[in-house]
Scaffold this motif. Structure first.
Motif, mmCIF file in Angstrom:
data_model
loop_
_atom_site.group_PDB
_atom_site.id
_atom_site.type_symbol
_atom_site.label_atom_id
_atom_site.label_comp_id
_atom_site.label_asym_id
_atom_site.label_seq_id
_atom_site.Cartn_x
_atom_site.Cartn_y
_atom_site.Cartn_z
ATOM 1 N N VAL A 117 28.462 54.926 55.532
ATOM 2 C CA VAL A 117 29.288 55.532 54.479
ATOM 3 C C VAL A 117 30.217 54.481 53.868
ATOM 4 O O VAL A 117 30.348 54.384 52.635
ATOM 5 C CB VAL A 117 30.113 56.711 55.033
ATOM 6 N N GLU A 118 30.849 53.682 54.721
ATOM 7 C CA GLU A 118 31.749 52.634 54.229
ATOM 8 C C GLU A 118 31.001 51.641 53.341
ATOM 9 O O GLU A 118 31.455 51.312 52.236
ATOM 10 C CB GLU A 118 32.381 51.909 55.416
ATOM 11 N N GLY A 119 29.871 51.150 53.852
ATOM 12 C CA GLY A 119 29.106 50.158 53.103
ATOM 13 C C GLY A 119 28.605 50.699 51.775
ATOM 14 O O GLY A 119 28.627 49.994 50.750
ATOM 15 N N THR A 120 28.161 51.951 51.770
ATOM 16 C CA THR A 120 27.670 52.557 50.531
ATOM 17 C C THR A 120 28.792 52.708 49.515
ATOM 18 O O THR A 120 28.625 52.405 48.327
ATOM 19 C CB THR A 120 27.044 53.932 50.813
ATOM 20 N N ALA A 121 29.962 53.168 49.968
ATOM 21 C CA ALA A 121 31.100 53.331 49.060
ATOM 22 C C ALA A 121 31.518 51.994 48.456
ATOM 23 O O ALA A 121 31.798 51.907 47.249
ATOM 24 C CB ALA A 121 32.268 53.970 49.805
ATOM 25 N N LEU A 122 31.556 50.947 49.254
ATOM 26 C CA LEU A 122 31.947 49.627 48.755
ATOM 27 C C LEU A 122 30.907 49.065 47.793
ATOM 28 O O LEU A 122 31.249 48.469 46.764
ATOM 29 C CB LEU A 122 32.148 48.671 49.936
ATOM 30 N N THR A 123 29.626 49.248 48.115
ATOM 31 C CA THR A 123 28.555 48.770 47.238
ATOM 32 C C THR A 123 28.600 49.481 45.896
ATOM 33 O O THR A 123 28.444 48.857 44.837
ATOM 34 C CB THR A 123 27.187 48.981 47.894
ATOM 35 N N VAL A 124 28.796 50.781 45.937
ATOM 36 C CA VAL A 124 28.895 51.568 44.705
ATOM 37 C C VAL A 124 30.077 51.094 43.861
ATOM 38 O O VAL A 124 29.955 50.900 42.640
ATOM 39 C CB VAL A 124 29.044 53.065 45.049
ATOM 40 N N ALA A 125 31.229 50.891 44.496
ATOM 41 C CA ALA A 125 32.425 50.449 43.765
ATOM 42 C C ALA A 125 32.192 49.106 43.091
ATOM 43 O O ALA A 125 32.482 48.926 41.907
ATOM 44 C CB ALA A 125 33.613 50.378 44.714
ATOM 45 N N ALA A 126 31.666 48.145 43.840
ATOM 46 C CA ALA A 126 31.445 46.810 43.282
ATOM 47 C C ALA A 126 30.406 46.834 42.162
ATOM 48 O O ALA A 126 30.554 46.149 41.153
ATOM 49 C CB ALA A 126 31.012 45.853 44.392
ATOM 50 N N SER A 127 29.362 47.644 42.333
ATOM 51 C CA SER A 127 28.284 47.681 41.337
ATOM 52 C C SER A 127 28.739 48.319 40.031
ATOM 53 O O SER A 127 28.519 47.765 38.944
ATOM 54 C CB SER A 127 27.081 48.454 41.894
ATOM 55 N N LEU A 128 29.374 49.475 40.118
ATOM 56 C CA LEU A 128 29.745 50.205 38.907
ATOM 57 C C LEU A 128 30.944 49.602 38.190
ATOM 58 O O LEU A 128 31.154 49.877 37.014
ATOM 59 C CB LEU A 128 30.022 51.669 39.249
ATOM 60 N N MET A 129 31.731 48.781 38.888
ATOM 61 C CA MET A 129 32.923 48.212 38.246
ATOM 62 C C MET A 129 32.736 46.756 37.843
ATOM 63 O O MET A 129 33.689 46.083 37.449
ATOM 64 C CB MET A 129 34.131 48.377 39.171
ATOM 65 N N THR A 130 31.503 46.279 37.919
ATOM 66 C CA THR A 130 31.178 44.941 37.424
ATOM 67 C C THR A 130 30.735 45.045 35.975
ATOM 68 O O THR A 130 29.958 45.931 35.617
ATOM 69 C CB THR A 130 30.054 44.316 38.265
ATOM 70 N N ARG A 131 31.240 44.163 35.140
ATOM 71 C CA ARG A 131 30.844 44.158 33.734
ATOM 72 C C ARG A 131 29.336 43.975 33.595
ATOM 73 O O ARG A 131 28.707 43.304 34.404
ATOM 74 C CB ARG A 131 31.554 43.023 32.983
#
Length: 264
Positions: A117-131
């Motif tokens: 859950v932690e890894g998925t949340a962090l991956t999602v955050a980094a992916s969607l908030m990258t230009r």
């Protein structure tokens, strides 16, 4: 009133031109009279051309409205595409990871799935908030999860995803820069430093590992009255990379993490 005139200037101009041409057409038809003469012919032609002008202006306005409608429809399609991407990239894997954790019968098994859950949340955050169209490992966003230690005096890095440069390992909450983090832990107010409207530096990473935008959100188990677990940080290298939409989405991810922590 002035703003209204600026926003609708083209419509007002076209309407006034149409009204002027219509008035000219009416006047020329009236002035031509009934007796045949060259003057009457000229006036009749002027009236006809004025009426044609009114029709053309009406057609131009219709075309403008249709073009605006097409742009709105295109924006709607783009919004739907982005929404589908958000659902596919973010919510589906995140909710699946949370469901897998919830299905486990024992606390030990739940803790095993907590890392997913932690890894998925962090991956999602980094992916969607990258230009768009930038390499995430060098110029992308970076999401980091910090958890309180057993004594409650430090925030320690649990995991991070995104930009390859690693975040700092811990924050001592008794130091000046640690007090920034402690304030977020205490009051629960999410922090957004976008580097444009707000330029004050927030120490989410080592000073040598530069960033110009950062979001910090509290992670709290068991809802608003539950125990504070830590903070979710997202930072990005360029000013303006992060905005209020990103802050709101980071809060959603922090809430999901809080639900996960409440179960272990």
């Amino acid at each position: 009133m002035l703003n209204f005139l600026k926003q609708h200037a083209s419509v007002i101009v076209i309407t006034l031109l149409g009204a002027t041409l219509a008035a000219i057409g009416f006047y020329t038809q009236f002035a031509a009279g009934d007796k045949p003469s060259s003057h009457r012919d000229y006036m009749m032609w002027a009236g006809t051309l004025s009426q044609v002008g009114v029709v053309l202006l009406g057609a131009i306005q219709v075309i403008r409205v249709e073009r605006k409608s097409s742009r709105i429809q295109a924006l709607s399609v783009d919004y739907q595409t982005r929404l589908n991407e958000t659902l596919d990239i973010a919510l589906k894997p995140l909710t699946q990871a949370l469901a897998d954790l919830a299905e486990e019968p024992t606390v030990a098994d739940k803790r095993y799935h907590l890392g997913n859950v932690e890894g998925t949340a962090l991956t999602v955050a980094a992916s969607l908030m990258t230009r768009q169209n930038v390499p995430i490992t060098t110029k992308g966003a970076r999401a980091s999860l910090y958890l309180l230690d057993s004594a409650g005096g430090q925030l320690e890095l649990k995991s991070s995803r995104g930009r390859a440069v690693g975040p700092r390992a811990r924050f001592d909450l008794s130091t000046p820069e640690g007090l920034y983090m402690k304030k977020t832990l205490d009051d629960g107010v999410p922090v957004l430093i976008d580097g444009i409207t707000t330029t004050k530096r927030f120490p989410a990473s080592d000073p040598l590992k530069e960033y110009d935008a950062v979001i910090v959100v509290r992670v709290q188990a068991d809802g608003a009255s539950g125990r504070t677990t830590g903070v979710l940080c997202v930072d990005a290298p360029e000013a303006g990379d992060l905005n209020e939409t990103h802050r709101a989405f980071t809060q959603v991810l922090a809430n999901v993490l809080g639900v996960a922590y409440a179960q272990v």
